[in-house]
Design a protein around this motif. Structure first.
Motif, mmCIF file in Angstrom:
data_model
loop_
_atom_site.group_PDB
_atom_site.id
_atom_site.type_symbol
_atom_site.label_atom_id
_atom_site.label_comp_id
_atom_site.label_asym_id
_atom_site.label_seq_id
_atom_site.Cartn_x
_atom_site.Cartn_y
_atom_site.Cartn_z
ATOM 1 N N GLU A 225 0.833 -1.211 0.000
ATOM 2 C CA GLU A 225 0.000 0.000 0.000
ATOM 3 C C GLU A 225 0.866 1.259 0.000
ATOM 4 O O GLU A 225 0.584 2.228 -0.695
ATOM 5 N N GLU A 226 1.932 1.221 0.795
ATOM 6 C CA GLU A 226 2.729 2.437 0.980
ATOM 7 C C GLU A 226 3.808 2.650 -0.076
ATOM 8 O O GLU A 226 4.155 3.780 -0.401
ATOM 9 N N GLU A 227 4.354 1.546 -0.575
ATOM 10 C CA GLU A 227 5.565 1.696 -1.393
ATOM 11 C C GLU A 227 5.381 1.522 -2.891
ATOM 12 O O GLU A 227 6.225 1.952 -3.670
ATOM 13 N N PHE A 228 4.297 0.859 -3.297
ATOM 14 C CA PHE A 228 4.115 0.701 -4.738
ATOM 15 C C PHE A 228 3.874 2.061 -5.379
ATOM 16 O O PHE A 228 2.947 2.783 -5.015
ATOM 17 N N GLN A 230 4.560 4.367 -9.342
ATOM 18 C CA GLN A 230 4.963 4.128 -10.721
ATOM 19 C C GLN A 230 6.453 4.398 -10.913
ATOM 20 O O GLN A 230 7.067 5.182 -10.201
ATOM 21 N N SER A 231 6.975 3.706 -11.895
ATOM 22 C CA SER A 231 8.398 3.814 -12.197
ATOM 23 C C SER A 231 8.722 5.233 -12.694
ATOM 24 O O SER A 231 7.889 5.872 -13.353
ATOM 25 N N GLY A 239 0.669 8.939 -22.462
ATOM 26 C CA GLY A 239 -0.710 8.633 -22.833
ATOM 27 C C GLY A 239 -1.687 9.083 -21.762
ATOM 28 O O GLY A 239 -2.761 9.599 -22.063
ATOM 29 N N PHE A 240 -1.332 8.831 -20.486
ATOM 30 C CA PHE A 240 -2.171 9.237 -19.355
ATOM 31 C C PHE A 240 -1.387 10.236 -18.522
ATOM 32 O O PHE A 240 -0.205 10.018 -18.270
ATOM 33 N N PRO A 241 -2.038 11.283 -18.042
ATOM 34 C CA PRO A 241 -1.314 12.242 -17.189
ATOM 35 C C PRO A 241 -0.714 11.553 -15.957
ATOM 36 O O PRO A 241 0.382 11.881 -15.525
ATOM 37 N N ASP A 242 -1.441 10.566 -15.418
ATOM 38 C CA ASP A 242 -0.945 9.879 -14.216
ATOM 39 C C ASP A 242 -0.234 8.571 -14.543
ATOM 40 O O ASP A 242 0.033 7.762 -13.649
ATOM 41 N N GLY A 243 0.060 8.341 -15.807
ATOM 42 C CA GLY A 243 0.750 7.098 -16.176
ATOM 43 C C GLY A 243 -0.002 5.881 -15.663
ATOM 44 O O GLY A 243 -1.216 5.770 -15.835
ATOM 45 N N CYS A 244 0.730 4.986 -14.993
ATOM 46 C CA CYS A 244 0.126 3.732 -14.517
ATOM 47 C C CYS A 244 -0.395 3.846 -13.089
ATOM 48 O O CYS A 244 -0.697 2.823 -12.455
ATOM 49 N N ILE A 248 -1.491 0.776 -10.434
ATOM 50 C CA ILE A 248 -0.565 0.492 -9.327
ATOM 51 C C ILE A 248 -1.267 0.658 -7.981
ATOM 52 O O ILE A 248 -1.098 -0.156 -7.070
ATOM 53 N N SER A 249 -2.081 1.682 -7.888
ATOM 54 C CA SER A 249 -2.814 1.908 -6.647
ATOM 55 C C SER A 249 -3.748 0.727 -6.379
ATOM 56 O O SER A 249 -3.840 0.226 -5.249
ATOM 57 N N HIS A 250 -4.390 0.247 -7.422
ATOM 58 C CA HIS A 250 -5.275 -0.914 -7.268
ATOM 59 C C HIS A 250 -4.484 -2.126 -6.771
ATOM 60 O O HIS A 250 -4.906 -2.830 -5.850
ATOM 61 N N LEU A 251 -3.307 -2.350 -7.345
ATOM 62 C CA LEU A 251 -2.489 -3.499 -6.945
ATOM 63 C C LEU A 251 -1.990 -3.343 -5.507
ATOM 64 O O LEU A 251 -1.893 -4.303 -4.759
ATOM 65 N N GLY A 252 -1.700 -2.114 -5.136
ATOM 66 C CA GLY A 252 -1.217 -1.862 -3.779
ATOM 67 C C GLY A 252 -2.286 -2.124 -2.728
ATOM 68 O O GLY A 252 -1.996 -2.672 -1.668
ATOM 69 N N TYR A 253 -3.525 -1.766 -3.046
ATOM 70 C CA TYR A 253 -4.577 -1.837 -2.022
ATOM 71 C C TYR A 253 -5.465 -3.073 -2.105
ATOM 72 O O TYR A 253 -6.247 -3.315 -1.184
#
Ligand SMILES: [Zn+2]
Length: 337
Positions: A225-228, A230-231, A239-244, A248-253
């Motif tokens: 949750e805390e450390e994931f 994006q690279s 392509g996206f302003p927030d990239g991945c 990544i947030s979904h995978l973290g939580y």
């Protein structure tokens, strides 16, 4: 004859109540080994070649049955059968032997000084109880090859402690932590039905180990949750302003996809690692519009999460000798591998 001086049947007939082995015995054998209720008739010369320590006991015996010297051992008939079955202790076909046979070879082979047989069996058992995380992750094949079942870990823990194979104790303790606590408390049975229980001390050791593994698992969940994040070289930023970031947030939580096993005391469960890898989108987008089809993260971000999780797993792996109480005995644990 008065009733109180009846000669026990065993004194009149020393083979009363015994069953004759038919698998590894020879009717014209010239030495007898009695284990439990089973009588093995073998050749002294063969015994001397395969198992000199047992042959020496036969040689020193003062008991004879039908002219053959007899040795009575405390091992189970199953275990004795496994060592008498070995034609050539230097080249036994250990590769496909079931766990129960390998365990018997180590147990009885250690007792009777059959070094080569023991080494060969240990070589096979190491794939089930490895000292490196890579081998641990690769244990499915060896488990199938040796017919290994989870509850065998009880027998393995007793075996490795008794024979001082300390480098195999951490994986045995880890495996015991994955068993139903009732199995740990009440034990199991070997292939031949012999009850196999672990000591009170070991029951406590496994309980403590399981708590520490749960703590590791909880820490890993928190770290995701805390450390994931994006690279720094996220490929989808253009392509996206927030990239991945969203993936990544979904995978973290997420609480699922393997993380439940961590919380339950199996922090080395690799399903979540595989799940992360599956979230790589893998497309090479050429225009901003194409990103509408994007469902995952770029390879750079996936790689970074994979590495972070790999580092967390190494921390757990490196703690196993201490968790299993053998860190003082083990010198060459594969740290960081
Ligand atoms: Zn990315």
């Amino acid at each position: 004859m008065p009733a109180n001086s009846v000669i026990p049947p065993s004194a009149m007939n020393p083979t009363a109540g015994l069953r004759r082995d038919t698998e590894v015995s020879f009717p014209d054998g010239n030495a007898i080994v009695i284990a439990g209720d089973t009588l093995f008739q073998v050749y002294n010369g063969m015994l001397a070649r395969h198992c000199p320590a047992l042959a020496a006991q036969v040689h020193a015996s003062a008991e004879f049955i039908s002219g053959c010297p007899v040795v009575r051992v405390t091992d189970t008939p199953y275990d004795i059968r496994q060592i008498l079955r070995v034609d050539n202790p230097t080249r036994p076909s250990a590769d496909l032997q079931p766990f129960s046979v390998l365990a018997a070879w180590v147990r009885v082979g250690t007792k009777y000084d059959m070094g080569k047989l023991v080494d060969h069996a240990i070589g096979q058992l190491q794939s089930l109880f490895p000292a490196s995380l890579d081998e641990w992750d690769d244990r499915d094949g060896p488990e199938a090859r040796h017919g290994f079942a989870g509850a065998n870990a009880i027998e393995a823990l007793n075996l490795f402690q008794a024979t001082k194979r300390f480098e195999m104790v951490p994986a045995a303790v880890y495996r015991c932590c994955q068993l139903d606590p009732a199995v740990v408390r009440h034990g199991t049975t070997r292939a031949d039905g012999t009850p196999e229980r672990i000591s009170r001390e070991n029951i406590d050791l496994v309980a403590r180990a399981k708590e520490r593994l749960k703590e590791h698992g909880a820490r890993m969940i928190e770290a995701c949750e805390e450390e994931f994040e994006q690279s720094g070289s996220c490929s989808y930023r253009w392509g996206f302003p927030d990239g991945c970031a969203e993936v990544i947030s979904h995978l973290g939580y997420t609480k699922e996809n393997g993380k439940e096993a961590w919380r339950d005391g199996d922090p080395l469960d690799a399903h979540f690692l595989e799940y992360i890898d599956e979230q790589e989108d893998g497309e090479d987008y050429e225009s901003r519009e194409d990103f509408a089809d994007c469902t995952g993260a770029c390879s750079k971000c996936i790689e970074e999460m994979h590495e972070q999780l790999g580092d967390m797993r190494v921390v757990v792996w490196n703690d196993l000798p201490a968790i299993a109480g053998v860190d003082q005995e083990i010198g060459d644990w594969s740290r960081g591998v």
